[in-house]
Design an enzyme around this catalytic site. Structure first.
Site, PDB file in Angstrom:
ATOM      1  CB  SER A  33      16.287 -25.030  -7.868  1.00 25.23           C
ATOM      2  OG  SER A  33      16.467 -26.388  -7.518  1.00 25.23           O
ATOM      3  CE  LYS A  35      17.044 -30.026  -4.717  1.00 21.67           C
ATOM      4  NZ  LYS A  35      16.906 -28.603  -4.340  1.00 21.67           N
ATOM      5  CD  GLU A 103      15.639 -33.154   1.091  1.00 20.99           C
ATOM      6  OE1 GLU A 103      16.750 -32.732   0.720  1.00 20.99           O
ATOM      7  OE2 GLU A 103      14.755 -32.430   1.560  1.00 20.99           O
ATOM      8  CB  CYS A 159      19.290 -14.283  -7.101  1.00 24.08           C
ATOM      9  SG  CYS A 159      20.200 -13.387  -5.830  1.00 24.08           S
ATOM     10  CB  CYS A 191      22.742 -15.084  -8.661  1.00 28.76           C
ATOM     11  SG  CYS A 191      23.443 -13.502  -8.171  1.00 28.76           S
TER      12      CYS A 191
END
Ligand code: ADP
Ligand code: ZN
Length: 206
Positions: A33, A35, A103, A159, A191
């Site tokens: 995503s 991060k 993490e 997705c 998703c």
């Protein structure tokens, strides 16, 4: 005379901070995503502004661990592997202004107090981590870190089955272990509709 920290007389450490408050930022989302990308982007900007930055990641086992954090898109940043939150705290240098932690979900629960303490000592603390495990369950200590953070960023992937916003990390191999390191080929972004909370076959791209 008005007592300076009368509202929180139990927290001795706050009396020692030198006037400037820090804060906590949490970047949370599924695998792929963004991060790590977002964490590295914020750390690079802080370094450009000549702030002193220290970055940590959990050493998951005793094996050799590379001294950097990396995103799936190839961005990297130097980082120190640590076994525990206590070890992380012991490594902090007094003049450090920004502390990055990747993490976050692999740290012990003591990381909550450690992060609070660093922010109380005037530091900007940025934690990135998975907010759900492969079953879609909240991944401690991320829920606790999200509650103490001043700022929260939720990141999303796409997705791989249908192209909608992905909020889940789908495991594509059989294992009941909560921690299975490595992402590509073992997990994929899904998703709410396409996620199934156990192992599924990897998506085959035509
Ligand atoms: P995280 O730290 O959340 O796992 P990274 O920052 O390491 O994410 O990686 C994000 C990058 O992953 C994206 O910029 C993109 O290049 C790549 N990526 C691979 N699969 C996907 C996906 N399904 N959706 C979005 N990005 C993906
Ligand atoms: Zn989908």
């Amino acid at each position: 005379m008005v007592e300076e920290f009368a509202f929180d007389s139990t927290t001795e450490r706050r009396k020692h901070r030198n006037g400037r408050a820090g804060w906590v930022e949490v970047i949370a989302g599924s695998m792929f995503s963004g991060k790590s990308e977002e964490l590295i982007r914020r750390l690079n900007r802080a370094r450009i502004a000549r702030q002193k930055v220290q970055v940590f990641k959990p050493r998951i086992d005793d094996r050799y661990s590379v001294e950097e954090i990396a995103s799936h898109s190839g961005m990297t940043h130097i980082s120190k592997p640590v076994m525990t939150a206590k070890e992380l705290l012991s490594q902090i240098e007094e003049d450090t202004e920004v502390v990055g932690i990747d993490e976050g979900q692999f740290f012990d629960m003591e990381v909550i107090d450690a992060v609070n303490e660093l922010a109380d000592r005037g530091k900007r603390v940025i934690v990135a981590g998975l907010d759900q495990d492969y079953m879609g369950k909240p991944f401690e200590p991320m829920p606790q870190l999200l509650s103490i953070a001043e700022y929260i960023t939720k990141t999303h992937a796409i997705c791989v089955k249908c192209g909608q916003t992905a909020n889940y990390s789908q495991r594509t191999f059989e294992s009941e272990e909560r921690v299975e390191v490595g992402a590509t080929g073992k997990y994929e972004a899904r998703c709410r509709t396409c996620f199934i909370p156990h192992a599924d076959k990897p998506t085959v791209h035509e």
